[in-house]
Design a protein around this motif. Structure first.
Motif, PDB file in Angstrom:
ATOM      1  N   UNK A  93       0.849  -1.197   0.000  1.00 27.79           N
ATOM      2  CA  UNK A  93       0.000   0.000   0.000  1.00 27.79           C
ATOM      3  C   UNK A  93       0.886   1.248   0.000  1.00 27.79           C
ATOM      4  N   UNK A  94       0.239   2.392  -0.082  1.00 26.85           N
ATOM      5  CA  UNK A  94       0.991   3.640  -0.236  1.00 26.85           C
ATOM      6  C   UNK A  94       1.922   3.900   0.947  1.00 26.85           C
ATOM      7  N   UNK A  95       1.473   3.579   2.149  1.00 26.12           N
ATOM      8  CA  UNK A  95       2.309   3.831   3.329  1.00 26.12           C
ATOM      9  C   UNK A  95       3.529   2.917   3.344  1.00 26.12           C
ATOM     10  N   UNK A  96       3.372   1.694   2.856  1.00 29.27           N
ATOM     11  CA  UNK A  96       4.502   0.768   2.823  1.00 29.27           C
ATOM     12  C   UNK A  96       5.516   1.182   1.766  1.00 29.27           C
ATOM     13  N   UNK A  97       5.028   1.637   0.620  1.00 31.77           N
ATOM     14  CA  UNK A  97       5.950   2.122  -0.410  1.00 31.77           C
ATOM     15  C   UNK A  97       6.683   3.378   0.080  1.00 31.77           C
ATOM     16  N   UNK A  98       5.980   4.246   0.792  1.00 39.30           N
ATOM     17  CA  UNK A  98       6.619   5.441   1.332  1.00 39.30           C
ATOM     18  C   UNK A  98       7.691   5.077   2.353  1.00 39.30           C
ATOM     19  N   UNK A  99       7.394   4.071   3.158  1.00 41.63           N
ATOM     20  CA  UNK A  99       8.369   3.600   4.150  1.00 41.63           C
ATOM     21  C   UNK A  99       9.644   3.116   3.473  1.00 41.63           C
ATOM     22  N   UNK A 100       9.496   2.282   2.444  1.00 41.66           N
ATOM     23  CA  UNK A 100      10.670   1.773   1.728  1.00 41.66           C
ATOM     24  C   UNK A 100      11.455   2.897   1.057  1.00 41.66           C
ATOM     25  N   UNK A 101      10.741   3.884   0.536  1.00 40.36           N
ATOM     26  CA  UNK A 101      11.405   4.948  -0.223  1.00 40.36           C
ATOM     27  C   UNK A 101      12.294   5.819   0.652  1.00 40.36           C
ATOM     28  N   UNK A 102      11.942   5.957   1.943  1.00 41.86           N
ATOM     29  CA  UNK A 102      12.705   6.875   2.790  1.00 41.86           C
ATOM     30  C   UNK A 102      13.749   6.171   3.654  1.00 41.86           C
ATOM     31  N   UNK A 103      13.937   4.869   3.461  1.00 41.49           N
ATOM     32  CA  UNK A 103      14.927   4.149   4.263  1.00 41.49           C
ATOM     33  C   UNK A 103      16.338   4.618   3.923  1.00 41.49           C
ATOM     34  N   UNK A 104      17.191   4.752   4.919  1.00 42.36           N
ATOM     35  CA  UNK A 104      18.577   5.159   4.650  1.00 42.36           C
ATOM     36  C   UNK A 104      19.379   4.019   4.036  1.00 42.36           C
ATOM     37  N   UNK A 105      20.483   4.370   3.407  1.00 44.75           N
ATOM     38  CA  UNK A 105      21.359   3.374   2.794  1.00 44.75           C
ATOM     39  C   UNK A 105      22.410   2.860   3.768  1.00 44.75           C
ATOM     40  N   UNK A 106      22.684   3.622   4.825  1.00 44.62           N
ATOM     41  CA  UNK A 106      23.713   3.217   5.778  1.00 44.62           C
ATOM     42  C   UNK A 106      23.386   3.765   7.158  1.00 44.62           C
ATOM     43  N   UNK A 107      23.954   3.114   8.169  1.00 42.83           N
ATOM     44  CA  UNK A 107      23.741   3.550   9.551  1.00 42.83           C
ATOM     45  C   UNK A 107      25.014   3.292  10.330  1.00 42.83           C
ATOM     46  N   UNK A 108      25.536   4.320  10.996  1.00 47.70           N
ATOM     47  CA  UNK A 108      26.755   4.190  11.785  1.00 47.70           C
ATOM     48  C   UNK A 108      26.424   4.279  13.269  1.00 47.70           C
ATOM     49  N   UNK A 109      27.098   3.435  14.047  1.00 50.40           N
ATOM     50  CA  UNK A 109      26.939   3.458  15.500  1.00 50.40           C
ATOM     51  C   UNK A 109      28.273   3.058  16.124  1.00 50.40           C
ATOM     52  N   UNK A 110      28.949   4.016  16.732  1.00 46.14           N
ATOM     53  CA  UNK A 110      30.252   3.732  17.316  1.00 46.14           C
ATOM     54  C   UNK A 110      31.241   3.298  16.248  1.00 46.14           C
ATOM     55  N   UNK A 111      31.865   2.130  16.457  1.00 47.73           N
ATOM     56  CA  UNK A 111      32.856   1.644  15.488  1.00 47.73           C
ATOM     57  C   UNK A 111      32.255   0.691  14.469  1.00 47.73           C
ATOM     58  N   UNK A 112      30.931   0.675  14.359  1.00 52.34           N
ATOM     59  CA  UNK A 112      30.234  -0.241  13.453  1.00 52.34           C
ATOM     60  C   UNK A 112      29.455   0.548  12.405  1.00 52.34           C
TER      61      UNK A 112
END
Length: 207
Positions: A93-112
């Motif tokens: 549905x539209x909300x699920x497509x919107x969710x996928x579209x705004x996901x980041x490509x990377x996430x940093x946390x400390x040394x990971x």
């Protein structure tokens, strides 16, 4: 804190449930989904709904190439991936497509650093499947990053790179770990993955 890393679920709700249950049984307190929630499998809406619920509980959810393709499928279907993307798009549905579209490509946390594909150009979706690609990924990960966890390749592996030391003097090592921190991983006869002395836990999935 123990972080469970799951990747390349590919719209397989039963596998998703099994891996979440395994992670919980191993004491996972935090979750990260390293992309490709959809693609190929028959339950994209159910998987995305579960990922959205996990995100509301502060789970890290990244975008994979199949997620991006499902948001904007090609006008013509020249390959199986194209056809799968078009079908998946229609199931969400539209909300699920919107969710996928705004996901980041990377996430940093400390040394990971967490990323679906190679960190040197996440949107190009390069596979980290050899030492050269692992070195390129780590070199782009940023100062202080010692471990890079990726999905995309559908295989567990670890790559150690003789990279320069960080500012603290610790040597950096690149780990292309599609669902596993391999040196701290052992598999039981049933195929279940467990980590020794690690804050990471993972459940291998077959596709």
């Amino acid at each position: 804190m123990k972080l469970a890393l799951l990747s390349d679920i590919h719209a397989n709700m039963r596998a998703f449930d099994a891996c979440l249950a395994h992670a919980a049984s191993q004491g996972a307190t935090h979750y990260a989904l390293l992309g490709d929630l959809v693609g190929y499998g028959a339950e994209p809406a159910e998987v995305v709904a579960r990922a959205m619920a996990l995100a509301r509980e502060q789970a890290v959810v990244l975008q994979g190439n199949h997620d991006a393709l499902a948001v904007s499928p090609p006008a013509t279907t020249a390959t199986m991936e194209d056809a799968t993307a078009a079908w998946t798009h229609a199931q969400l549905d539209a909300s699920q497509r919107a969710f996928l579209s705004q996901l980041p490509l990377r996430h940093a946390s400390g040394d990971v650093l967490l990323v679906h594909a190679s960190a040197d150009d996440p949107a190009a979706w390069h596979y980290v499947d050899n030492a050269h690609r692992a070195q390129a990924s780590l070199a782009s990960a940023g100062e202080g990053v010692r471990h890079v966890f990726v999905g995309h390749v559908h295989h567990q592996r670890v790559s150690r790179c003789p990279c320069p030391r960080t500012a603290s003097g610790r040597r950096r090592s690149a780990r292309s770990a599609s669902r596993a921190m391999a040196r701290r991983l052992r598999c039981t006869p049933s195929g279940t993955a467990r980590h020794r002395r690690s804050r990471f836990t993972a459940c291998p999935m077959t596709t």
